[in-house]
Design an enzyme around this catalytic site. Sequence first.
Site, PDB file in Angstrom:
ATOM      1  N   CYS A  42      -6.799   4.593   7.652  1.00 57.62           N
ATOM      2  CA  CYS A  42      -5.930   5.804   7.906  1.00 57.62           C
ATOM      3  C   CYS A  42      -5.827   6.367   6.459  1.00 57.62           C
ATOM      4  O   CYS A  42      -5.580   5.926   5.528  1.00 57.62           O
ATOM      5  CB  CYS A  42      -4.484   5.280   8.270  1.00 57.62           C
ATOM      6  N   ASP A  44      -3.128   7.499   5.450  1.00 58.19           N
ATOM      7  CA  ASP A  44      -1.949   7.281   4.882  1.00 58.19           C
ATOM      8  C   ASP A  44      -1.616   6.771   3.757  1.00 58.19           C
ATOM      9  O   ASP A  44      -2.490   6.026   3.072  1.00 58.19           O
ATOM     10  CB  ASP A  44      -1.046   6.304   5.758  1.00 58.19           C
ATOM     11  N   ARG A  46       0.159   5.130   2.063  1.00 56.53           N
ATOM     12  CA  ARG A  46       0.734   3.917   1.737  1.00 56.53           C
ATOM     13  C   ARG A  46      -0.294   2.976   1.816  1.00 56.53           C
ATOM     14  O   ARG A  46      -0.031   1.556   1.409  1.00 56.53           O
ATOM     15  CB  ARG A  46       1.825   3.439   2.599  1.00 56.53           C
ATOM     16  N   HIS A  98      -2.750   0.363  10.355  1.00 55.04           N
ATOM     17  CA  HIS A  98      -1.520   0.041   9.865  1.00 55.04           C
ATOM     18  C   HIS A  98      -0.352   0.054  10.953  1.00 55.04           C
ATOM     19  O   HIS A  98      -0.255   0.986  11.373  1.00 55.04           O
ATOM     20  CB  HIS A  98      -1.256   0.496   8.486  1.00 55.04           C
ATOM     21  N   CYS A 101       2.085   3.426  11.950  1.00 56.03           N
ATOM     22  CA  CYS A 101       1.054   4.854  11.819  1.00 56.03           C
ATOM     23  C   CYS A 101       1.513   5.878  12.396  1.00 56.03           C
ATOM     24  O   CYS A 101       2.167   5.846  13.547  1.00 56.03           O
ATOM     25  CB  CYS A 101      -0.311   4.120  12.273  1.00 56.03           C
TER      26      CYS A 101
END
Length: 214
Positions: A42, A44, A46, A98, A101
């Site tokens: 992803c 993302d 993080r 994750h 999400c």
Amino acid sequence: MELYNKLLQNNREWVERMISSDPKYFSKLAEGQKPPLLWIGCADSRVPANEIIGAPPGEVFVHRNIANMVVNTDMNMLSVLDYAVSILNVQHVIVCGHYGCGGIKAAMSNQQFGLIDNWIRHIKDVYRFHQKELDDIHDIGKRESRFIELNIIEQVYNLGKTSIIQNSWSESKSPFIHGWVYDIRNGLIKDLEVTVNENNDLLKIYQFETGAVK
Ligand code: CO
């Protein structure tokens, strides 16, 4: 501008650290890459691929998008996949999603977000495939977590459905395709144990005959 300048300063400090532990660090990396692993994750912020698995530069070929999707009309994903599998001969492909999400949360909602709705549609389709199981989970947090896992598994199979992967499997039983979920609350990865490396693991309708196009 403070953050921006700090990034460039961080880079110079990183170069100094790497060279002080190995003066040939960059000249060795500049010779070429032979990563054993393709990561599809992803976007993302993080979930930084290399960092969470302790992989140094040179070890992971990376493709990231919103909700770690494998969309078979995505020229970017297909190009990364074909190069990683056919030229770099990666041994493992990992789809890593994750918990928490945002792409999945968006797909579960009925809200419009703009152009991204067209990307999110692919995630909603995964919900449709598993609607019975997901609708039966009444706790919304648990439903979201299960949807995240099911989406990862779906993308593992989407990789297997490509001729890129099936041609490689028929030649060498490689790469292994794995589904992982990363927990942003504690940093731990869970292997969803859906590893595949042959097209017998797919529904018959998706199994290509061996050999390329006749
Ligand atoms: Co995400």
